[in-house]
Enzyme design. Sequence first.
Site, PDB file in Angstrom:
ATOM      1  N   CYS A   1      17.046  40.740  70.503  1.00  0.00           N
ATOM      2  CA  CYS A   1      17.719  41.621  71.459  1.00  0.00           C
ATOM      3  C   CYS A   1      18.099  40.838  72.717  1.00  0.00           C
ATOM      4  O   CYS A   1      17.806  39.647  72.837  1.00  0.00           O
ATOM      5  CB  CYS A   1      16.762  42.739  71.866  1.00  0.00           C
ATOM      6  SG  CYS A   1      16.021  43.582  70.472  1.00  0.00           S
TER       7      CYS A   1
ATOM      8  N   LYS B   1      23.388  37.031  66.144  1.00  0.00           N
ATOM      9  CA  LYS B   1      23.857  35.666  66.418  1.00  0.00           C
ATOM     10  C   LYS B   1      22.715  34.662  66.393  1.00  0.00           C
ATOM     11  O   LYS B   1      22.882  33.544  65.960  1.00  0.00           O
ATOM     12  CB  LYS B   1      24.534  35.625  67.795  1.00  0.00           C
ATOM     13  CG  LYS B   1      25.189  34.290  68.123  1.00  0.00           C
ATOM     14  CD  LYS B   1      26.301  33.962  67.151  1.00  0.00           C
ATOM     15  CE  LYS B   1      26.927  32.621  67.396  1.00  0.00           C
ATOM     16  NZ  LYS B   1      27.787  32.210  66.268  1.00  0.00           N
TER      17      LYS B   1
HETATM   18  C1  BG6 Z   1      21.676  33.552  62.131  1.00  0.00           C
HETATM   19  C2  BG6 Z   1      23.125  33.613  62.526  1.00  0.00           C
HETATM   20  O1  BG6 Z   1      21.008  34.693  62.570  1.00  0.00           O
HETATM   21  O2  BG6 Z   1      21.042  32.412  62.688  1.00  0.00           O
HETATM   22  C3  BG6 Z   1      23.825  32.393  61.985  1.00  0.00           C
HETATM   23  O3  BG6 Z   1      23.735  34.798  61.998  1.00  0.00           O
HETATM   24  C4  BG6 Z   1      23.122  31.148  62.500  1.00  0.00           C
HETATM   25  O4  BG6 Z   1      25.191  32.386  62.381  1.00  0.00           O
HETATM   26  C5  BG6 Z   1      21.627  31.180  62.241  1.00  0.00           C
HETATM   27  O5  BG6 Z   1      23.667  30.005  61.847  1.00  0.00           O
HETATM   28  C6  BG6 Z   1      20.940  30.053  63.029  1.00  0.00           C
HETATM   29  O6  BG6 Z   1      21.159  30.292  64.401  1.00  0.00           O
HETATM   30  P1  BG6 Z   1      21.205  29.051  65.396  1.00  0.00           P
HETATM   31  O7  BG6 Z   1      21.352  29.636  66.745  1.00  0.00           O
HETATM   32  O8  BG6 Z   1      19.897  28.296  65.208  1.00  0.00           O
HETATM   33  O9  BG6 Z   1      22.379  28.202  64.980  1.00  0.00           O
END
Ligand code: BG6
Length: 590
Positions: free
Chosen positions: A2, A585
């Site tokens: 969140c 994200k």
């Molecule tokens: C996921 C996202 O929750 O986490 C992906 O939807 C992302 O897009 C993955 O690649 C890893 O997140 P980060 O911030 O470590 O690149």
Amino acid sequence: MCGIFAYKGSSLNAADVISSGLKRLEYRGYDSWGVAVINNGSILLKKDIGKIGDINKLDLPVSKLGIGHTRWATTGAVTQINAHPHLSSDHSFALVQNGIVENFEELKEDLKNKGYKFISQTDTEVIVRLIEEEKKIHPDLVDAIKSAFLKLKGRNTIAVLDSKTEQILAVRNGSPLIIGLSKNKDIFLSSDALSLSSFVDKIIVLDNGELVKIGSKIEIKNIKTGKIVHKDWEKLTFKDANIDKGKYDNYMIKEICDTPETINQVIVQDEKNIQNLAKAIKAARYVFTIGSGTAGNAAGQIAFYLREIAKIPAISLIGADAKEYYDLFSEKDLLIAPSQSGETADVVEVLDIAKAKGCKIATYVNMPGSMMNRMSDFKFLANAGPEICVMSTKIFVSQVAWGYLLAKTTVGLYEDGINNLSKLAADIKTYLEEDTSHQAAKKLAQNLIEIKDLFILGKSQNFYIAKEGMVKIIEGTYKHAHAIPAGDLKHYAITLIERGVYALALVSNDSSFSEMFNVVNEIKSRGGSIIGIYPEKLPAFDYYLKSPSIGETSAIGNIIPLQLLAYYLAVLLGNNVDKPRNIAKSVTVK
Ligand code: BG6
């Protein structure tokens, strides 16, 4: 996962500021939102499901103090009641949370036995009632929060708005929390530095186990020892990042079109930094790369380049499933983690364990001041500007381009790597500026709109690209895609090939070229349809998506048509391109 945003100041209206801060945090969670402000000693609160309403719909009074939250539901359905903030029974304080209370059922049971009633299904409300219970022993809210917080299991970050003392109290354990200070001495609190960048020019990043009291001054304490923690203000190193979509319909297509610039940001990375890491790679016993989701595929591609180009025995790990490696980690080993947010809990946990065993840590992140950035021995920032779409596109290319340059540098070919990346950036720029590239992807999307399954075949440098294409198709369309190491198809998945089945074949002009066509022919001879991805159309292709480049970086070019295909499919299907259902994200909870 969140988003938390809070404000205490004299120059702005709390509801306005918090609403705008939450909009910049929506990528972290967007199934519901809430804002609470203090006015004439009372807490006034607005919360609802869906995207945060625009400011005048909040109809909250002008205030100088408030907290806000965007939710990605973990415990409790997406309902207005379950949205944060959650109020104490006497409405004297409101609380928001980012994390998961792993022992909330037993705490809730115990509180129910003590007569507490619950109106929501959330673990968050359990924290509120627990603080109320602790207040019976510790009347001071800060002490009650400390005592309650230490009873929570799991990674949790909370912020509390106290109407009695007109203060904001917050504790970080897991999900990030950053304090910001504006030129007029207004104080902000947020889950990421990016959302503060248009308000403040100085920040303090709270570490796990720290409690901050924001009142007439800022006071940080270690929640366990109660000792004051002194932290210096850090300059916010990046200006207000532009998060406007501009001429684009969605962030996803904007960010795909930003790709050439992200590659140029790789090219201008500090060479000394890259040479240092290349030296550490050569000196290491084992090199592990690690990531989750798209970053996991980037980690796979980086390990491929280290093996293929630099002959380093690199192994790629997935953050959520690396436990069997823990006992292999030693001070002679090196972990390399690409990550957009720098906060992915699965990966941070593995890095913590590796660091404790003496491993060296290298991270390549897009968020300054993030946990992975702060904990690493070799720090790299992608400087790619914000990536708002939950589906990672430009950052994936940034990560694998950086990994390619790292591999080239490890064998003394830094300049050659730079030249190839410059050509790649130019090829992709030309490709994305040609309307035919977009029209071809759109047309193919129309052909594929009814399919249930899509195979994506890649080999050697294209295997992790195939896996990333799979992630993009799944995230964008909610349909099933299946990446297979091309030569492995004949060992099992070929039973699924029949008329009406489609397979994307990622081809590069490399040593696997002819083997790829063995697989293509195996599929066609059983009635399957081949969608070729390659710089030119070949007779074996039933459908074809041109890819922007050839040569050593051709696999990186091959991801672009896949991203465009996923984008146009998502648009055709009417899905929420920038915020696909159920994902976030960055997941800062386990
Ligand atoms: C996921 C996202 O929750 O986490 C992906 O939807 C992302 O897009 C993955 O690649 C890893 O997140 P980060 O911030 O470590 O690149």
